[in-house]
Design a protein around this motif. Structure first.
Motif, PDB file in Angstrom:
ATOM      1  N   LEU A   1      67.098  78.458  46.070  1.00 11.81           N
ATOM      2  CA  LEU A   1      66.931  79.782  45.499  1.00 11.81           C
ATOM      3  C   LEU A   1      65.811  79.718  44.470  1.00 11.81           C
ATOM      4  N   ALA A   2      64.775  80.518  44.660  1.00 11.66           N
ATOM      5  CA  ALA A   2      63.672  80.616  43.699  1.00 11.66           C
ATOM      6  C   ALA A   2      63.784  81.963  43.011  1.00 11.66           C
ATOM      7  N   THR A   3      63.868  81.939  41.689  1.00  8.97           N
ATOM      8  CA  THR A   3      64.076  83.161  40.913  1.00  8.97           C
ATOM      9  C   THR A   3      63.100  83.230  39.753  1.00  8.97           C
ATOM     10  N   ILE A   4      62.564  84.412  39.498  1.00 10.05           N
ATOM     11  CA  ILE A   4      61.739  84.632  38.313  1.00 10.05           C
ATOM     12  C   ILE A   4      62.706  84.760  37.139  1.00 10.05           C
ATOM     13  N   VAL A   5      62.648  83.792  36.220  1.00  7.48           N
ATOM     14  CA  VAL A   5      63.608  83.778  35.119  1.00  7.48           C
ATOM     15  C   VAL A   5      63.063  84.423  33.848  1.00  7.48           C
ATOM     16  N   ASP A   6      61.760  84.601  33.748  1.00 14.47           N
ATOM     17  CA  ASP A   6      61.183  85.239  32.575  1.00 14.47           C
ATOM     18  C   ASP A   6      59.769  85.680  32.909  1.00 14.47           C
ATOM     19  N   GLN A   7      59.319  86.695  32.259  1.00 15.51           N
ATOM     20  CA  GLN A   7      57.932  87.135  32.419  1.00 15.51           C
ATOM     21  C   GLN A   7      57.502  87.869  31.173  1.00 15.51           C
TER      22      GLN A   7
ATOM     23  N   ARG B   1      56.175  90.952  40.486  1.00  8.64           N
ATOM     24  CA  ARG B   1      57.626  91.118  40.595  1.00  8.64           C
ATOM     25  C   ARG B   1      58.233  90.962  39.205  1.00  8.64           C
ATOM     26  N   THR B   2      59.466  91.413  39.046  1.00 10.46           N
ATOM     27  CA  THR B   2      60.104  91.413  37.742  1.00 10.46           C
ATOM     28  C   THR B   2      61.116  90.277  37.602  1.00 10.46           C
ATOM     29  N   THR B   3      61.520  90.023  36.361  1.00 14.97           N
ATOM     30  CA  THR B   3      62.549  89.028  36.074  1.00 14.97           C
ATOM     31  C   THR B   3      63.784  89.315  36.920  1.00 14.97           C
ATOM     32  N   GLY B   4      64.338  88.267  37.504  1.00 14.48           N
ATOM     33  CA  GLY B   4      65.519  88.400  38.357  1.00 14.48           C
ATOM     34  C   GLY B   4      65.199  88.465  39.839  1.00 14.48           C
ATOM     35  N   THR B   5      63.944  88.727  40.184  1.00 14.88           N
ATOM     36  CA  THR B   5      63.541  88.743  41.590  1.00 14.88           C
ATOM     37  C   THR B   5      63.661  87.331  42.150  1.00 14.88           C
ATOM     38  N   SER B   6      64.196  87.218  43.366  1.00 17.91           N
ATOM     39  CA  SER B   6      64.370  85.880  43.934  1.00 17.91           C
ATOM     40  C   SER B   6      64.138  85.896  45.436  1.00 17.91           C
ATOM     41  N   PHE B   7      63.986  84.694  45.965  1.00 16.17           N
ATOM     42  CA  PHE B   7      63.983  84.536  47.410  1.00 16.17           C
ATOM     43  C   PHE B   7      64.585  83.202  47.784  1.00 16.17           C
ATOM     44  N   TRP B   8      65.062  83.127  49.019  1.00 15.28           N
ATOM     45  CA  TRP B   8      65.782  81.955  49.529  1.00 15.28           C
ATOM     46  C   TRP B   8      64.873  81.182  50.463  1.00 15.28           C
ATOM     47  N   ILE B   9      64.871  79.866  50.318  1.00 15.46           N
ATOM     48  CA  ILE B   9      64.012  79.006  51.134  1.00 15.46           C
ATOM     49  C   ILE B   9      64.904  78.046  51.907  1.00 15.46           C
ATOM     50  N   HIS B  10      64.666  77.974  53.205  1.00 17.01           N
ATOM     51  CA  HIS B  10      65.424  77.095  54.091  1.00 17.01           C
ATOM     52  C   HIS B  10      64.682  75.769  54.258  1.00 17.01           C
ATOM     53  N   PRO B  11      65.383  74.706  54.622  1.00 14.96           N
ATOM     54  CA  PRO B  11      64.737  73.388  54.769  1.00 14.96           C
ATOM     55  C   PRO B  11      63.555  73.381  55.733  1.00 14.96           C
ATOM     56  N   ASP B  12      63.556  74.274  56.725  1.00 15.54           N
ATOM     57  CA  ASP B  12      62.441  74.304  57.679  1.00 15.54           C
ATOM     58  C   ASP B  12      61.234  75.066  57.146  1.00 15.54           C
ATOM     59  N   GLY B  13      61.324  75.567  55.904  1.00 13.01           N
ATOM     60  CA  GLY B  13      60.206  76.271  55.287  1.00 13.01           C
ATOM     61  C   GLY B  13      60.247  77.777  55.449  1.00 13.01           C
ATOM     62  N   THR B  14      61.143  78.284  56.290  1.00 15.67           N
ATOM     63  CA  THR B  14      61.273  79.733  56.402  1.00 15.67           C
ATOM     64  C   THR B  14      61.949  80.253  55.136  1.00 15.67           C
ATOM     65  N   PHE B  15      61.759  81.523  54.864  1.00  9.80           N
ATOM     66  CA  PHE B  15      62.342  82.092  53.647  1.00  9.80           C
ATOM     67  C   PHE B  15      62.662  83.560  53.840  1.00  9.80           C
ATOM     68  N   SER B  16      63.492  84.056  52.945  1.00  7.98           N
ATOM     69  CA  SER B  16      63.879  85.463  52.944  1.00  7.98           C
ATOM     70  C   SER B  16      63.552  86.045  51.584  1.00  7.98           C
TER      71      SER B  16
END
Length: 89
Positions: free
Chosen positions: A20-26, A32-47
């Motif tokens: 999980l990659a999340t913007i924790v401060d800005q 994008r704003t604080t709290g925005t996140s995305f999920w990264i899978h081991p194969d490099g794909t992400f959501s």
């Protein structure tokens, strides 16, 4: 978002890994704003997205280290002036 949450739950329930990659401060303007996140899978794909461009590519690269080492990372990015122009966001 609900389908994505179910997919993530399924991966974790099956013993899989996900980062999980999340913007924790800005400060100031950012794609994008604080709290925005995305999920990264081991194969490099992400959501999702945290802004695209070089910043996101750097985070995807760091996710590989997280999968390999199993350790959390806190990354810092400076998005001012010329640096922003180089990010393709």
């Amino acid at each position: 978002m609900m389908a994505e949450t179910h997919q993530i739950h399924r991966v974790l329930s099956d013993g899989g890994d996900i980062v999980l990659a999340t913007i924790v401060d800005q400060k100031g303007s950012a794609p994008r704003t604080t709290g925005t996140s995305f999920w990264i899978h081991p194969d490099g794909t992400f959501s999702g997205t945290i802004g695209g461009g070089k910043l996101e590519a750097d985070v995807l690269q760091a996710a590989r280290r997280v999968f390999a080492d199993g350790k959390n990372l806190l990354l810092y990015f400076r998005l001012k002036g010329e640096e922003v122009a180089l990010t393709d966001m």
